[in-house]
Enzyme design. Structure first.
Site, PDB file in Angstrom:
ATOM      1  N   HIS A   1       0.835  -1.199   0.000  1.00  0.00           N
ATOM      2  CA  HIS A   1       0.000   0.000   0.000  1.00  0.00           C
ATOM      3  C   HIS A   1       0.869   1.248   0.000  1.00  0.00           C
ATOM      4  O   HIS A   1       2.072   1.190   0.227  1.00  0.00           O
ATOM      5  CB  HIS A   1      -0.956  -0.003   1.203  1.00  0.00           C
ATOM      6  CG  HIS A   1      -0.297   0.355   2.489  1.00  0.00           C
ATOM      7  ND1 HIS A   1       0.406  -0.550   3.240  1.00  0.00           N
ATOM      8  CD2 HIS A   1      -0.224   1.533   3.157  1.00  0.00           C
ATOM      9  CE1 HIS A   1       0.868   0.053   4.322  1.00  0.00           C
ATOM     10  NE2 HIS A   1       0.507   1.321   4.293  1.00  0.00           N
ATOM     11  N   CYS A   2       0.216   2.382  -0.263  1.00  0.00           N
ATOM     12  CA  CYS A   2       0.886   3.679  -0.254  1.00  0.00           C
ATOM     13  C   CYS A   2      -0.085   4.694   0.342  1.00  0.00           C
ATOM     14  O   CYS A   2      -0.862   4.345   1.227  1.00  0.00           O
ATOM     15  CB  CYS A   2       1.332   4.070  -1.661  1.00  0.00           C
ATOM     16  SG  CYS A   2      -0.025   4.256  -2.841  1.00  0.00           S
ATOM     17  N   LEU A   3      -0.081   5.923  -0.144  1.00  0.00           N
ATOM     18  CA  LEU A   3      -1.000   6.925   0.379  1.00  0.00           C
ATOM     19  C   LEU A   3      -2.383   6.816  -0.278  1.00  0.00           C
ATOM     20  O   LEU A   3      -3.391   6.691   0.403  1.00  0.00           O
ATOM     21  CB  LEU A   3      -0.443   8.336   0.188  1.00  0.00           C
ATOM     22  CG  LEU A   3      -1.349   9.460   0.686  1.00  0.00           C
ATOM     23  CD1 LEU A   3      -1.546   9.371   2.190  1.00  0.00           C
ATOM     24  CD2 LEU A   3      -0.779  10.815   0.301  1.00  0.00           C
TER      25      LEU A   3
END
Length: 104
Positions: free
Chosen positions: A68-70
């Site tokens: 995941h990321c932002l």
């Protein structure tokens, strides 16, 4: 392929799956600064621009990886990179901005 990009990714569901998958890694590909501000406890931070070092932290290419990321853009790119480099169980779970659980 285009339809995969338009599919909504539920990070909350992905984190639950990560927690229930033996030997799984929750990979956060945001910058170190973003990660230091807040992150999901138990996650591993390897920024997208440092993903070429992944084998130092995850040498087992059969390990389940939940990335995941932002907001989901970097995690999608990371998932493509990981799969191209032989990681077989990669799950792009989207962006932490939609996460309703606690962070540290």
């Amino acid at each position: 392929m285009l339809f995969n990009l338009l599919t909504y990714k539920d990070i909350n569901k992905g984190v639950e799956e990560w927690k229930n998958t033996k030997g799984a890694v929750l990979l956060d590909v945001r910058t170190k600064e973003e990660y230091d501000n807040y992150h999901i406890e138990g996650s591993l931070n390897i920024p997208l621009d440092r993903l070429d070092t992944i084998s130092q932290n995850i040498p087992d290419k059969a390990a389940p990886i939940f990335v995941h990321c932002l907001s989901g853009g970097r995690s999608a790119a990371a998932a493509v990179y990981l799969k191209r480099n032989g990681y077989r169980h990669v799950h792009d779970i989207g962006g932490i901005c939609s996460y309703s659980g606690g962070t540290v």
